[in-house]
Design a protein around this motif. Sequence first.
Motif, short mmCIF file in Angstrom:
data_model
loop_
_atom_site.label_atom_id
_atom_site.label_comp_id
_atom_site.label_asym_id
_atom_site.label_seq_id
_atom_site.Cartn_x
_atom_site.Cartn_y
_atom_site.Cartn_z
N PRO A 67 -0.32 86.90 -3.00
CA PRO A 67 -0.70 87.52 -1.72
C PRO A 67 -0.22 88.96 -1.65
N TRP A 68 -0.90 89.77 -0.85
CA TRP A 68 -0.60 91.21 -0.80
C TRP A 68 0.83 91.49 -0.38
N TYR A 69 1.34 90.72 0.58
CA TYR A 69 2.71 90.98 1.05
C TYR A 69 3.72 90.65 -0.04
N LEU A 70 3.41 89.62 -0.86
CA LEU A 70 4.30 89.26 -1.95
C LEU A 70 4.28 90.33 -3.03
N CYS A 71 3.11 90.91 -3.28
CA CYS A 71 3.00 92.00 -4.26
C CYS A 71 3.85 93.19 -3.84
N ILE A 72 3.85 93.48 -2.55
CA ILE A 72 4.63 94.63 -2.07
C ILE A 72 6.13 94.36 -2.22
N LEU A 73 6.56 93.17 -1.82
CA LEU A 73 7.99 92.86 -1.90
C LEU A 73 8.48 92.79 -3.34
N LEU A 74 7.72 92.10 -4.21
CA LEU A 74 8.13 92.00 -5.60
C LEU A 74 7.98 93.34 -6.32
N GLY A 75 6.96 94.10 -5.95
CA GLY A 75 6.81 95.43 -6.52
C GLY A 75 7.96 96.33 -6.12
N PHE A 76 8.42 96.19 -4.88
CA PHE A 76 9.57 96.96 -4.42
C PHE A 76 10.84 96.55 -5.17
N TYR A 280 8.89 77.87 1.45
CA TYR A 280 8.73 79.09 0.66
C TYR A 280 9.93 79.29 -0.28
N PRO A 281 9.72 79.47 -1.59
CA PRO A 281 10.83 79.65 -2.55
C PRO A 281 11.39 81.07 -2.50
N LEU A 282 12.02 81.43 -1.40
CA LEU A 282 12.47 82.80 -1.18
C LEU A 282 13.56 83.21 -2.17
N PHE A 283 14.51 82.32 -2.43
CA PHE A 283 15.62 82.66 -3.33
C PHE A 283 15.13 82.89 -4.76
N LYS A 284 14.19 82.07 -5.18
CA LYS A 284 13.69 82.18 -6.56
C LYS A 284 12.94 83.49 -6.76
N LEU A 285 12.17 83.91 -5.78
CA LEU A 285 11.33 85.09 -5.95
C LEU A 285 12.12 86.39 -5.85
N PHE A 286 13.14 86.43 -5.02
CA PHE A 286 13.85 87.69 -4.76
C PHE A 286 15.32 87.59 -5.12
N SER A 287 15.62 86.89 -6.20
CA SER A 287 17.00 86.66 -6.59
C SER A 287 17.72 87.97 -6.94
N ALA A 288 17.09 88.81 -7.74
CA ALA A 288 17.73 90.06 -8.14
C ALA A 288 17.91 90.99 -6.94
N LEU A 289 16.90 91.05 -6.09
CA LEU A 289 16.98 91.91 -4.91
C LEU A 289 18.06 91.43 -3.95
N PHE A 290 18.12 90.11 -3.70
CA PHE A 290 19.12 89.57 -2.79
C PHE A 290 20.53 89.76 -3.35
N GLN A 432 1.35 96.68 -10.91
CA GLN A 432 0.46 97.74 -10.45
C GLN A 432 0.85 98.18 -9.04
N THR A 433 1.25 97.22 -8.22
CA THR A 433 1.75 97.56 -6.89
C THR A 433 3.04 98.37 -6.98
N ALA A 434 3.91 98.01 -7.93
CA ALA A 434 5.14 98.77 -8.13
C ALA A 434 4.84 100.20 -8.53
N GLY A 435 3.84 100.39 -9.40
CA GLY A 435 3.46 101.75 -9.79
C GLY A 435 2.95 102.55 -8.61
N LEU A 436 2.16 101.90 -7.76
CA LEU A 436 1.64 102.58 -6.58
C LEU A 436 2.77 102.93 -5.61
N LEU A 437 3.74 102.03 -5.47
CA LEU A 437 4.89 102.31 -4.60
C LEU A 437 5.71 103.48 -5.14
N MET A 438 5.86 103.55 -6.45
CA MET A 438 6.62 104.65 -7.05
C MET A 438 5.95 105.99 -6.78
N ILE A 439 4.62 106.00 -6.81
CA ILE A 439 3.89 107.24 -6.51
C ILE A 439 4.08 107.63 -5.05
N ILE A 440 3.89 106.66 -4.15
CA ILE A 440 3.97 106.95 -2.72
C ILE A 440 5.40 107.31 -2.30
#
Length: 609
Positions: A67-76, A280-290, A432-440
Amino acid sequence: MHLIQQDQKLDTVFKNQGATGSTFELSADSSRDPEKIIAEPQSDSLEEGLDPSPEGNLIYSISDRPPWYLCILLGFQHYILAFGGILAIPLILAEPLCIKENNAAKSQLISTIFFVSGLCTLLQTTLGTRLPILQGGTFTFITPTLAILALPKWRCPDSSADPQVNGTDPASLLVNEDELWKVRIREIQGAILVASLLQLVLGLSGLVGLVLKFIGPLAIAPTINLIGLSLFIQAGQKSGAHWGIAALTVCLIFLFSQYLSKVNLPLIAYKDKKWKVFQYPLFKLFSALFGMCGAWLLCFLLTYFNALPSSPSEYGYKARTDINLSAVKSAAWFYLPYPGQWGVPTVSVSSVLGMMAGVLASTMESIGDYYACARLSGAPPPPTHAINRGIAVEGVGCILAALWGSGNGTTSYSQNIAALGITRVGSRLVLQTAGLLMIILGLFGKFSAVFITIPEPVIGGMFLVMFGMVAAVGISNLQYVDLNSSRNLLILGFSTFSGLVLPTWFHSNPGMINTGVKELDQLIMILFTTHMFIGGFFGFVLDNTIPGTEEERGIKCWRKAVHKGPQMHTTDDSCYNLPFCTNFIAKFRLLQRLPFLPSTATQELRTQM
């Protein structure tokens, strides 16, 4: 293809785990409308990835579309993981470029390198190997850059000179300060620009792919392994700033990625005019960020209550979050990098030859990264045309970095590859979302400057986990090799140990190389101080010259694993095809003969075998 795979996985989840009414309702709607798979929070799209798979329970494989919101969070999250490595490059170059005290120039360099890194990431994930691999500044270019700037004509002038004595007015002084560092970075730009043509030629001509026909697990394993092992000094230095904070970061990452990986948190989503609860597996997806944010928050609280030392000479001072606050205040709100912003690049033969050594080392490192990334993203080992195209696109990325004037090139980032294994999300769309975030985000100077306040021990703790993961991925390639063979043990042990010993000795004895030709001395020095190049070179030569059967070398088992793509991996070789032009390439035999484009005959052969 994506919808078929999702339906098949969903059936398995229903049979093995059962499904609630709300879960079935969500999945039925999403199977009819492809857009809903991306746009809406769904429990089925998350649970389906929890079905056991050969590639380590991947939640999303390379071709899946979260999902788009997951792409943004994981890309971040990928953006943050790469931030420290990318940010370190302009800070390292600040003093030799004579901008140690020039915060405006450093801010412009930081914005430029992030902007270019995002652009190159989009190129690599879309037109290059098409693996979920992040591109950023490379430390292999740092050594030749520092060697160039150490020449007498590029040394910084004495800053203690009084401009009033020389009758210099402040306006002209500002112009002279800008030209002082711009003339130096233009020399670096020219060297990278010309040297990167070598990488472009290697990829487009297929020479890299030709060599890969002779590369097996005994060459790949020490190369990838040494990518992680060679970074132990950086990880140790940063962690040593405060071992307690570094240990906390490691423990938090382990807690979220392993101990709490099966714990799903209840979240609320609004659908069909009513609120629904889904797991929702929140801990698994964002372990490094958390993990990183938790340690960062603790450092902030310790700094706020003045529990950490305030003197730079005391142990634990670098764990404070207020050390680099001045960088945030001095950073510009908005800055748009553009090609030629520092002027026309200058070219000299000695600088180009020295930089070519960095290009060769970066190429060898990237090839190892491709295999590691494919393994962690559920893709089959990359075919020859994908590797050729990936190296060519990296050459294009370095050329773009030279034109924009980032002061560096681009290469694949190992720590972000390791993040694929920890988060179990190998989707190309996320990178690809991460690349776009780096540009913006690279356009907003103050936003990027906020992350400069991340304490060193937090980054060090993250590096301990990430680089250890990379080293382990290298070792995992030995599963195809006969480890009872003394031949294989000798090759593996010597190539790995030499990759640690030789660079250490050359670093300790820089003046021992004296051929009489400075460019040749620099070339030898750079190659023999690159751990991955030494390990991969010895592994490649010894594995192809010492007699041994294909079964003993692991070549036969490795090829079987490659040809059993659908059984061993979550996708097939089609994930490496170029978008929008596969049918066009298939119509023309001439295009299929190009070494950087897929061949229909080759794909059919791999499928049959």
